[in-house]
Design an enzyme around this catalytic site. Structure first.
Site, PDB file in Angstrom:
ATOM      1  CB  THR A 119      -0.901  -0.010   1.248  1.00  0.00           C
ATOM      2  OG1 THR A 119      -1.480  -1.298   1.366  1.00  0.00           O
ATOM      3  CG2 THR A 119      -1.993   1.014   1.148  1.00  0.00           C
ATOM      4  CB  ALA A 124      -2.922   7.899  -4.358  1.00  0.00           C
ATOM      5  CB  ILE A 125      -4.706   6.752  -9.944  1.00  0.00           C
ATOM      6  CG1 ILE A 125      -3.355   7.398 -10.103  1.00  0.00           C
ATOM      7  CG2 ILE A 125      -5.675   7.249 -10.986  1.00  0.00           C
ATOM      8  CD1 ILE A 125      -2.753   7.188 -11.475  1.00  0.00           C
ATOM      9  CG  HIS A 145      -6.812   3.235 -12.281  1.00  0.00           C
ATOM     10  ND1 HIS A 145      -5.951   3.886 -13.117  1.00  0.00           N
ATOM     11  CD2 HIS A 145      -6.050   2.718 -11.297  1.00  0.00           C
ATOM     12  CE1 HIS A 145      -4.716   3.758 -12.658  1.00  0.00           C
ATOM     13  NE2 HIS A 145      -4.749   3.057 -11.553  1.00  0.00           N
ATOM     14  CB  VAL A 153       1.196 -15.372  10.854  1.00  0.00           C
ATOM     15  CG1 VAL A 153       0.878 -16.838  10.674  1.00  0.00           C
ATOM     16  CG2 VAL A 153      -0.034 -14.602  11.260  1.00  0.00           C
ATOM     17  CB  CYS A 212       5.250  19.631  10.612  1.00  0.00           C
ATOM     18  SG  CYS A 212       5.637  19.542   8.868  1.00  0.00           S
ATOM     19  CB  CYS A 251       7.408  21.883   5.439  1.00  0.00           C
ATOM     20  SG  CYS A 251       9.142  22.088   5.796  1.00  0.00           S
ATOM     21  CB  CYS A 255      12.773  20.851   5.872  1.00  0.00           C
ATOM     22  SG  CYS A 255      11.914  20.455   7.388  1.00  0.00           S
ATOM     23  CB  CYS A 262       8.820  18.656  12.731  1.00  0.00           C
ATOM     24  SG  CYS A 262       8.742  17.654  11.261  1.00  0.00           S
TER      25      CYS A 262
END
Lengths: 482, 431
Positions: free
Chosen positions: A44, A49-50, A52, A175, A407, A409, A442, A447
């Site tokens: 994953t 991350a499309i 479709h 397992v 953070c 940024c 960064c 952070c």
């Protein structure tokens, strides 16, 4: 002492968590085990991350069937689980007549499954939609219903919602062996022994290994190539607004190279370049892969400065199996042992996988009664970056931690990080994938130390025990040096 | 979009490090201004808080440790009575058009607020390039950090990040991280530099290498970082002959390669210089937008703290001048450019009138200076305007990452084409 569970899910990836969430709708005792410290750290993690629309896949494949089914329920899921989803559209470019033929095939395949708005556009029309696209492209297939989302968002939503509805989930649980015995399975782990009536093998890269443990080996997982993804800084994030892809293999449309705008406002670069993998644990980014990816993607968007804006790179293996399609079926020898092996695009299909697995479980003797008190909703971690002015004012008034940015940024506040820890993040990467803290330009330079402190404080453990990604990856050797 | 109600200020200073504080100290000389300093962290002082020795030489005229210097700056700042907002992050700036006030949006534990200011100083400093930007291949285990993180862990929290460390890069900060690592009791297995020569003065570097007993691998690059959970070893490749070997360590410190923290400026009308990655400024340290100034490391990546402080002082003076007299008019500025191997030139816009004036009345101004990408031997620095050479000067040696002032007063200003601007080049006899 052994722990009893009616259904045991092995693997906390997109497959495992989506099945867990689906099963949490019924009155059944489900346990999910994941060997890593958090969910979604296997296949994953390298997904692009499309969502479709499904036009790439040939008729008759399980992948296509599941994509169609998933897309029907995707919008409801987005609303129920409060995840980010943006329908930004996709442009598949063709640079020669052969590729144009492929686009036509894809268009007809898409029309078979009622994909809306498919259109082949030519010439300057392409640049009108996406100005940076190479003028060498003779035509492009525009798929306006393609979209992007954050894969971690989806998997955490499944995980949290399943947990809220009573699914037990153990991380850091590997397992080690499975023994079929008197109509059930005895599962040996690095923690307690588990007795389970049904097992769902959703172990991704390790699916074959788990299958062999139970003696039901009827497919092979290969991991011949690594996938490397590169993230560009937000400074160029808005230069490309549509997913721009090119064909990598004229015989297999699901292999493609792409420049993908991500939900965080960055650009993601992906190209299927042949990279040798040195075993199942090899996650190394090779020296030449960035250059090769850039060279290959320059044909799509020639004027984008890739080198100057690279902020992160990662690679991982994708578990393609020897059948070249999705495998969701009960094992031949043990009908209570169900294999779920998803090559990409597993994420797109995940909403429909749970339903399919439930159907198989029912057929093979699991009694499922719907729960009356199932809560389908989950709320996201509220983020300062996406909040409106009024919301921000209200939150800070209620809790000053939302006024303290950790953070800088990605503008992630202390409040968000504490919330992420409360929802199950126990490591730096866990916090990062839930809140985006440390994903900016960064990359955690400023952070990392304060987040480590916060984690230690929230988890009430000494700071030297805090890890980047689970066992062995401690950030500090010692709390004090003198 | 900006909120309806905002608080009015004369000057807003963003960043409470050496540059920001020095500017405030200068601004305090005028009694009638309402100035507010915004600092994102809990304490004032900026980077020096996490560093160690040799601080304050050129601005405070004394030598202190970093934290002591930061504390001293903080005390001076508190002494002048300006409002100080701590843990206050500026999220956005909205430059005002045509003399309108500039708006800034600030998030702090006190809430989300907008401030309208006549003048704005950006002193947000810099950060180090992350691993991917350096294209260091290999797996991604724990134990790979930048100097900034290392200094925070060791010098501020007294934590021990590792037992054996490899340092990548050979700038000043690389040798500073040697001191930090030794302080935590971490042994150093070596320093790796890609280029043929060090990115700093070689003598002190070699003394340290002998004193602490670690090798410096020049002309060597990192082939791969090994280890899945924690760094186990690093594979090094010698460029000359491709020889490849493994160094065992549990920590990798990436040093240097600073870049300005200019996130606030992106997507605004303030012009960014692609070479320095910071804002384009003139000799008053004003950016391309009227009344928005910038000083310190936001202009060029890391430089010495005391030079930043001196620059902050000049920016303070520039702000006062601008508020009182309106400053120099736009059309008098000439753009300075630089060409590789010069990394950048700052300030990017100079005014012949100001240059002349500064020589006559000994006015101290931010003088254009350059930095080069690698150490050069016997280079000739040339300034061109269009087709004509307007100045050239020979150097014995230019060391990388040091500030080299450009003698603009010696330029042949008659030959300068105002529209073309001036291009700085280096003609090198031998690198």
């Amino acid at each position: 002492m052994s722990i009893k569970a009616h259904v045991l899910i092995i693997g906390g990836g997109i497959a495992g968590t989506s099945i867990a969430r689906e099963l949490s709708k019924y009155e059944v005792d489900v346990l999910l085990v994941e060997k890593e410290a958090d969910v979604g750290w296997g296949q994953t993690k390298v997904s692009y991350a499309i969502r479709h629309p499904g036009a790439r896949w040939s008729p008759g494949t399980l992948a296509r069937e599941l994509i169609v089914k998933s897309n029907l329920i995707f919008d409801r899921l987005v609303e129920e689980l409060d995840i980010d989803f943006k329908r930004c559209g996709e442009l598949i470019l063709a640079f020669n007549p052969d590729e144009l033929e492929c686009l036509k095939v894809m268009k007809s395949r898409g029309e078979q499954i009622q994909v809306q708005g498919l259109e082949i556009i030519e010439g300057s029309e392409i640049q009108r939609l996406e100005p940076l696209v190479s003028s060498g492209a003779i035509a492009a297939l525009h798929m306006p219903t393609a979209g992007i989302f954050n894969p971690f968002d989806l998997i955490h939503a499944f995980y949290e919602n399943a947990g809220e509805n009573g699914v037990r989930m153990w991380t850091d649980t590997e397992v080690l062996g499975i023994v079929p015995e008197k109509g059930q399975f005895i599962v040996e782990t690095n923690r307690e022994e588990i007795e389970a009536a049904f097992i769902i093998n959703a172990a991704g890269l390790y699916a074959q290994k788990i299958a062999q443990m139970a003696g039901t080996d009827n497919f092979k997982i290969k991991y011949p190539t690594k996938a490397s993804c590169f993230i560009l800084d937000r400074a160029v994030g808005d230069r490309v607004g549509t997913i721009v892809t090119g064909l990598a293999d004229l015989n297999a449309f699901h292999r493609f190279k792409a420049v993908i705008p991500t939900y965080g406002g960055n650009l993601l670069l992906y190209s299927p370049i042949p990279e040798p993998s040195h075993g199942i644990d090899d996650r190394a980014v090779e020296k030449r892969s960035f250059q090769m990816t850039c060279e290959s993607l320059r044909s799509l968007v020639p004027d984008l400065d890739f080198e100057g804006h690279l902020i992160a790179s990662f690679s991982g293996l994708t578990a393609r199996n020897d059948r070249g399609d999705f495998i969701i079926e009960a094992s031949e020898k043990q009908d209570r042992f169900i294999h779920v092996a998803l090559p990409p695009p597993g994420i797109t299909c995940s909403p429909a996988i749970g339903k399919r697995v439930t159907k198989i479980l029912k057929k093979n003797g699991l009694v499922l009664k719907e729960r009356a008190d199932f809560n389908p909703h989950r709320k996201r971690i509220r983020s300062a970056r996406n909040a409106s002015t009024e919301e921000m004012v209200r939150w800070v008034k209620k809790d000053v931690r939302y006024g303290r940015i950790v953070c800088r940024c990605e503008e992630v506040t202390e409040g968000e990080i504490v919330e992420a820890v409360g929802r199950g993040a126990s490591t730096l990467d866990g916090v990062k994938f839930r809140t985006r803290a440390g994903m900016g330009r960064c990359q955690g330079n400023f952070c990392t130390p304060p987040i480590t402190d916060l984690l230690a404080k929230e988890m009430r453990c000494p700071v030297e025990r805090i890890t980047k990604k689970g066992k062995g990856s401690n950030l500090l050797i010692d709390k004090r040096y003198h | 979009m900006p909120m309806e109600s905002s608080i009015n200020l004369d000057v807003a200073v963003v960043g409470g490090g050496p540059a920001g504080i020095a500017a405030c100290l200068e601004l305090s000389k005028s009694t009638d201004l309402r100035v507010v300093l915004f600092e994102g962290d809990r304490d004032l002082g900026g980077m020096p808080r996490s560093c160690h020795v040799f601080f304050g030489m050129r601005d405070q005229k004394r030598i202190q440790t970093g934290p002591a210097y930061a504390r001293r700056l903080g005390k001076l700042m508190e002494g002048i009575g300006f409002d100080i907002h701590r843990s206050a992050r500026v999220l956005d700036i909205f430059p005002g058009k045509e003399g309108e006030p500039h708006l800034i949006r600030v998030l702090s534990p006190k809430g989300l607020r907008d401030y309208a200011c006549r003048s704005l100083l950006l002193a947000t400093g810099c950060f180090e390039s992350p691993r991917a930007a350096r294209q260091i291949p290999g797996s991604r285990p724990a134990g790979v950090l930048t100097t900034g993180t290392l200094q925070q862990l060791v010098n501020m929290r007294r934590q021990k990040p590792g037992r054996r460390a490899l340092i990548i890069g050979s700038e000043n900060i690389s040798f500073s991280s040697v001191l930090t690592l030794r302080r935590a009791g971490t042994s150093i297995v070596g320093i790796v530099e890609q280029g043929p020569s060090l990115q700093t003065h070689p003598f002190p570097a070699e003394v340290m290498s002998t004193f602490f007993g670690f090798p410096i691998f020049k002309g060597t690059s990192v082939g791969k970082i090994l280890g899945n959970e924690r760094v186990e070893a690093v594979e090094l490749v010698r460029k000359r002959d491709g020889y490849c070997w493994k160094v065992e360590c549990d920590t990798v410190v990436m040093t240097g390669r600073f870049r300005p923290d200019s996130a606030l400026i992106e997507n605004t009308s303030i012009e960014l210089d692609p070479a320095s990655q910071g804002p384009v400024v003139d000799m008053n340290l004003m950016t391309s937008v009227q009344n928005i100034f910038a000083a310190g490391n936001i202009l060029r990546g890391a430089d010495m703290h005391d030079l930043c402080a001196l620059e902050g002082r000049l920016a303070g003076r520039g702000i006062l001048n601008q508020l009182r007299y309106g400053g120099v008019r736009e059309n008098q500025w000439i753009r300075l450019h630089a060409e590789s191997p010069i990394r950048y030139v700052v300030p990017q816009r100079i005014s012949p009138a100001l240059v002349r004036k500064s020589i006559l009345i000994k006015l101290i101004l931010p003088w254009p200076s350059i930095q080069v990408e690698c150490t050069l031997r016997r280079p000739v620095l040339e300034a061109w305007s269009g087709e004509s050479l307007i100045w050239s000067g020979a150097f014995r040696k230019i060391i990388a990452n040091t500030r080299i002032p450009v003698p603009v007063e010696k330029f042949d200003w008659k030959k300068v084409d105002l529209k073309e601007g001036i291009l700085l080049k280096i003609r090198s006899i031998r690198t």
